[in-house]
Design an enzyme around this catalytic site. Structure first.
Site, mmCIF file in Angstrom:
data_model
loop_
_atom_site.group_PDB
_atom_site.id
_atom_site.type_symbol
_atom_site.label_atom_id
_atom_site.label_comp_id
_atom_site.label_asym_id
_atom_site.label_seq_id
_atom_site.Cartn_x
_atom_site.Cartn_y
_atom_site.Cartn_z
ATOM 1 N N THR A 84 -0.987 1.629 -12.297
ATOM 2 C CA THR A 84 -0.552 1.393 -10.666
ATOM 3 C C THR A 84 0.854 1.726 -10.663
ATOM 4 O O THR A 84 1.812 1.188 -11.417
ATOM 5 C CB THR A 84 -0.983 0.303 -10.160
ATOM 6 O OG1 THR A 84 -2.451 0.069 -10.713
ATOM 7 C CG2 THR A 84 -0.841 0.022 -9.044
ATOM 8 N N PHE A 117 4.057 0.833 -8.464
ATOM 9 C CA PHE A 117 4.530 -0.260 -7.271
ATOM 10 C C PHE A 117 5.743 0.262 -6.798
ATOM 11 O O PHE A 117 6.634 0.521 -7.454
ATOM 12 C CB PHE A 117 4.527 -1.691 -8.066
ATOM 13 C CG PHE A 117 3.292 -2.249 -8.603
ATOM 14 C CD1 PHE A 117 2.573 -3.070 -7.593
ATOM 15 C CD2 PHE A 117 2.502 -1.981 -9.749
ATOM 16 C CE1 PHE A 117 1.421 -4.017 -7.860
ATOM 17 C CE2 PHE A 117 1.319 -2.515 -9.916
ATOM 18 C CZ PHE A 117 0.806 -3.282 -9.295
HETATM 19 O O1 LIG Z 1 -5.347 -7.404 -7.082
HETATM 20 C C1 LIG Z 1 -4.371 -7.311 -7.668
HETATM 21 O O2 LIG Z 1 -4.328 -7.999 -9.067
HETATM 22 C C2 LIG Z 1 -3.427 -6.568 -7.338
HETATM 23 O O3 LIG Z 1 -2.158 -6.759 -7.755
HETATM 24 C C3 LIG Z 1 -3.697 -5.501 -6.340
HETATM 25 C C4 LIG Z 1 -3.912 -4.144 -7.126
HETATM 26 C C5 LIG Z 1 -4.060 -3.026 -5.980
HETATM 27 O O4 LIG Z 1 -3.860 -3.235 -5.012
HETATM 28 O O5 LIG Z 1 -4.293 -1.897 -6.452
HETATM 29 C C6 LIG Z 1 -2.883 -3.907 -7.970
HETATM 30 C C7 LIG Z 1 -3.164 -2.994 -9.108
HETATM 31 C C8 LIG Z 1 -4.470 -2.658 -9.729
HETATM 32 O O6 LIG Z 1 -4.467 -1.303 -9.288
HETATM 33 C C9 LIG Z 1 -5.640 -3.524 -8.928
HETATM 34 C C10 LIG Z 1 -5.177 -4.021 -7.447
#
Ligand SMILES: O=C(O)C(=O)C[C@]1(C(=O)O)C=C[C@@H](O)C=C1
Length: 429
Positions: free
Chosen positions: A305, A307
């Site tokens: 992911t 950020f």
């Molecule tokens: O729910 C979490 O733990 C988050 O940090 C959110 C979140 C997102 O929104 O994509 C962040 C990373 C992962 O891809 C899954 C969920």
């Protein structure tokens, strides 16, 4: 087994926020901030300090026709924000509606010293004015991936949990936090559209990015077996990232979306749900006293992911390391402008790393009447583009000058160092 702890409760949204998107007027440029390069001298010969650079932004921004004057709605927003003295016990340090974009050198942050050391991923914008630990807002509860991303971006920061993405933006705008860390896109699940929309409605600046490997586990109460599970809960992105693996595990369970992964784990623990499993991190299992039924359940091992880190002030773009720049633009003549915009980057060998389109909420439909055939109803879009260049590079400035000619709305969301940390996709690889 680890003792479960009680994590801090997340910030909640106390003031409803309305969109702060400036009206888009055809053929008028809305460029929040043009970054200057050291090789491009402005007419008044400004130096290279933050103060000078901010003044340059002000000068340049004042030359364009700004559509950022608050509408009646947005001034109501500012009033609403000013009325908030505290959120969940966190005091707002000063009254603040929106962060002024065109700050002169007289603001509290300015100084005339040149930066003495180069910027790093952990030093992406000025130090907090309160002089203590950097406070970083994220969406979710402790154990969420966003919290871990905040720790990667800003080691030793104080991570502040917020219950909604909108609250994360507000926490920074109200000076409750110094930075926001928000997921933008995932290699399997795609874009987190909500955050693209919010980037436009708020006036925070992107000051950095981190790419974080996301390693999901299936969690349940101690003693619960896989066969008992009738429901799997998690953040929609996490459910999407584990879709195939959940089926392969032979679970006969409905899937339900909740606000965040760690919140799902906490919910199971606090309600003693023996038929429910959560998709969340190993750290969430530890924090909420759950067992790991299956480890590494994301459909692809290299699940990452991306950020974004946001701040009230932009950072000074550099050329001594790889930078990325994020922009958003629209045009009143529909999507036909896209080819021209993309060519402005292609001709300068500027690599694009991301393109996203979102509904143009201010003007979602364009009607084209044809007397003989009827009325065509075209949907209108805002386009988000990331490209691999710093706004301190002349080629990037020229590309944007060209883009500006084709578009009715253009905003630089930020120019920031790329995450160049070595590839290490999953703990189990
Ligand atoms: O729910 C979490 O733990 C988050 O940090 C959110 C979140 C997102 O929104 O994509 C962040 C990373 C992962 O891809 C899954 C969920």
């Amino acid at each position: 087994m680890m003792q479960a702890i009680s994590p801090p409760s997340p910030l909640k949204l106390l003031v409803p926020t309305r969109p702060r998107l400036a009206p888009v007027t055809p053929n008028k440029l809305i460029l929040h901030c043009i970054y200057r390069s050291d090789s491009v001298q402005l007419p008044n010969g400004v130096g290279s300090s933050r103060a000078d650079w901010q003044s340059s932004c002000a000068i340049l921004a004042s030359k364009v026709v700004s559509q950022e004057q608050p509408t009646d709605k947005s001034s109501e927003d500012s009033r609403g924000a000013d009325h908030v003295a505290a959120v969940n016990g966190h005091k707002a340090s000063i009254d603040l509606g929106l962060v002024p974009l065109n700050k002169g050198s007289s603001d509290g942050h300015s100084n005339n010293k040149k930066p003495t050391k180069s910027l790093s991923i952990t030093d992406l914008s000025p130090a907090p004015m309160h002089g203590s630990q950097l406070r970083v807002a994220y969406q979710g509860v402790p154990g969420a991936y966003s919290e871990a991303a905040a720790g990667k971006a800003y080691p030793n920061c104080e991570a502040i949990p917020c219950d909604q993405f909108d609250v994360v933006f507000q926490a920074v705008e109200l000076w409750i936090a110094d930075r926001a860390v928000l997921p933008a896109e995932n290699s399997l699940g795609g874009s987190i559209h909500r955050n693209y929309d919010l980037l436009l409605r708020h006036n925070l600046h992107i000051v950095g990015e981190v790419q974080f490997p996301v390693h999901h586990c299936l969690l349940a109460l101690p003693g619960v077996r896989k066969e008992y599970i009738t429901r799997v809960i998690s953040h929609p992105q996490a459910l999407a990232q584990c879709e195939l693996t959940l089926t392969e595990l032979g679970l006969h369970a409905v899937r339900e979306a909740v606000d965040d992964t760690a919140g799902a784990a906490e919910y199971i623990a606090s309600n003693n749900l023996r038929n429910t499993a959560a998709i969340a991190s190993a750290r969430a299992a530890e924090l909420y006293g759950l067992q790991i039924l299956a480890d590494g359940i994301q459909d692809d091992k290299s699940n990452v992911t991306r950020f974004l880190m946001l701040a009230r002030e932009p950072i000074i773009p550099r050329t001594d390391r790889p930078f990325k720049t994020s922009i958003v633009f629209a045009h009143d003549k529909g999507t036909s402008v896209l080819f021209k915009v993309l060519s402005a980057f292609a001709f300068r060998n500027i690599n694009l790393t991301k393109i996203e389109s979102r509904p143009h909420r201010d003007c979602p439909i364009r009607l084209v009447d044809d007397a003989s055939a009827g009325t065509a109803k075209h949907f209108e879009y805002m386009f988000y583009l990331d490209f691999e260049a710093s706004m301190a590079e002349v080629r990037a400035q020229n590309a944007l000058a060209e883009v500006q000619e084709f578009t009715s709305f253009l905003r630089v969301l930020g120019s920031y160092p790329m995450d160049m940390t070595p590839w290490c996709p999953s703990r189990s690889d």
